[in-house]
Write a protein that holds these residues in place. Structure first.
Motif, PDB file in Angstrom:
ATOM      1  N   PHE A  67      49.293  29.220  39.974  1.00 37.18           N
ATOM      2  CA  PHE A  67      50.667  29.672  39.785  1.00 37.18           C
ATOM      3  C   PHE A  67      51.507  28.486  39.331  1.00 37.18           C
ATOM      4  O   PHE A  67      51.362  27.383  39.848  1.00 37.18           O
ATOM      5  N   VAL A  68      52.376  28.736  38.376  1.00 37.15           N
ATOM      6  CA  VAL A  68      53.332  27.725  37.926  1.00 37.15           C
ATOM      7  C   VAL A  68      54.716  28.341  38.036  1.00 37.15           C
ATOM      8  O   VAL A  68      54.989  29.390  37.458  1.00 37.15           O
ATOM      9  N   CYS A  69      55.569  27.677  38.787  1.00 38.55           N
ATOM     10  CA  CYS A  69      56.947  28.129  38.973  1.00 38.55           C
ATOM     11  C   CYS A  69      57.857  27.268  38.108  1.00 38.55           C
ATOM     12  O   CYS A  69      57.841  26.032  38.204  1.00 38.55           O
ATOM     13  N   THR A  70      58.629  27.942  37.244  1.00 40.17           N
ATOM     14  CA  THR A  70      59.547  27.229  36.352  1.00 40.17           C
ATOM     15  C   THR A  70      60.987  27.725  36.500  1.00 40.17           C
ATOM     16  O   THR A  70      61.862  27.288  35.765  1.00 40.17           O
ATOM     17  N   GLY A  71      61.214  28.635  37.429  1.00 38.81           N
ATOM     18  CA  GLY A  71      62.531  29.241  37.582  1.00 38.81           C
ATOM     19  C   GLY A  71      63.640  28.242  37.872  1.00 38.81           C
ATOM     20  O   GLY A  71      64.795  28.491  37.550  1.00 38.81           O
ATOM     21  N   HIS A  72      63.301  27.119  38.475  1.00 38.14           N
ATOM     22  CA  HIS A  72      64.295  26.113  38.823  1.00 38.14           C
ATOM     23  C   HIS A  72      64.569  25.138  37.677  1.00 38.14           C
ATOM     24  O   HIS A  72      65.486  24.332  37.762  1.00 38.14           O
ATOM     25  N   LEU A  73      63.779  25.219  36.596  1.00 35.16           N
ATOM     26  CA  LEU A  73      63.942  24.297  35.467  1.00 35.16           C
ATOM     27  C   LEU A  73      65.070  24.782  34.561  1.00 35.16           C
ATOM     28  O   LEU A  73      65.290  25.984  34.414  1.00 35.16           O
TER      29      LEU A  73
END
Length: 180
Positions: free
Chosen positions: A11-17
Motif C-alpha cells: 500500500f502507498v498512501c499519498t493523500g497527505h502529499l
C-alpha cells in the motif's frame, strides 16, 4: 522480478502529499503506474506484494521514478471477505490475459510475414509495433500467477523480445542501405 505471492499487498498512501505541484503529481502517478499500483481510494494505492526481493527494493525504484520520499508505504493483508475479487477487478486480469494472447498472435504474424515487406516498410512496422509492445511490457503490472495466465504473459514477453531483436536487425540493414 516476480516472486511467489503470499497474499500480502503493498500500500502507498499519498493523500497527505501536496496536489498543487502538477509536475510532482504526474511523476508520482507515473511512478506508481510503472510499479503496477492501482488507486484503491483517493490517495491510497495498492498492488500484490509479489515483485522484487522485498518492499524496500520496490520503494527505492518508486522513489527513483518520481514518488516523493514522504509517501507512506506499508505491506499487509486486505481484511475483507471479498478482497481477492475486489482487488483483482482493479487490474482487469481477463482483459490483460486477452491482450497477451491477441498481441502475441499479432506480433508472431508480423515476425512471420515481415520478410515479404520492403525494408523501409519492415523498418517502419518494427518501429511502431515494437514501441507499442515494449510499452506494454514496461507497464505490465506483473500480477501473481493466482490472478493471471503466466504462460500467456511469458509467451508475450518472449515474442516482444523476438520483435525487438528482429527490429534491430532490420534497422541495421535499413540504415546500411540508405547510407550506401
Amino acid at each position: 522480478r516476480i516472486r511467489p505471492w503470499t497474499g500480502h499487498f503493498l500500500f502507498v498512501c499519498t493523500g497527505h502529499l501536496p496536489a498543487s505541484d502538477r509536475t510532482a503529481v504526474l511523476l508520482r502517478e507515473k511512478s506508481l503506474l510503472l510499479g503496477g499500483f492501482k488507486p484503491l481510494r483517493d490517495g491510497l494505492y495498492v498492488r500484490p506484494d509479489n515483485i522484487d526481493a522485498d518492499a524496500s527494493t520496490l520503494g527505492k525504484r518508486l522513489h527513483d521514478n518520481g514518488l516523493e520520499r514522504d509517501a507512506i508505504m506499508t505491506t499487509g493483508h486486505w481484511i475483507n471477505t471479498h478482497a481477492d475479487s475486489t482487488l483483482q477487478a482493479l487490474w482487469k486480469p481477463d482483459r490483460l490475459n486477452a491482450g497477451y494472447l491477441r498481441d502475441t498472435e499479432a506480433l508472431a504474424a508480423w515476425l512471420h510475414h515481415h520478410v515479404n515487406s520492403p525494408i523501409d516498410q519492415a523498418a517502419h512496422d518494427s518501429w511502431f509495433l515494437g514501441a507499442r509492445a515494449i510499452r506494454s511490457v514496461v507497464y505490465d503490472p506483473l500480477l501473481p500467477s493466482e490472478w493471471i495466465d503466466t504462460t500467456s504473459r511469458h509467451a508475450f514477453f518472449e515474442t516482444v523480445k523476438a520483435v525487438d531483436d528482429t527490429g534491430r536487425a532490420i534497422w541495421l540493414r535499413y540504415l546500411a542501405q540508405v547510407s550506401a
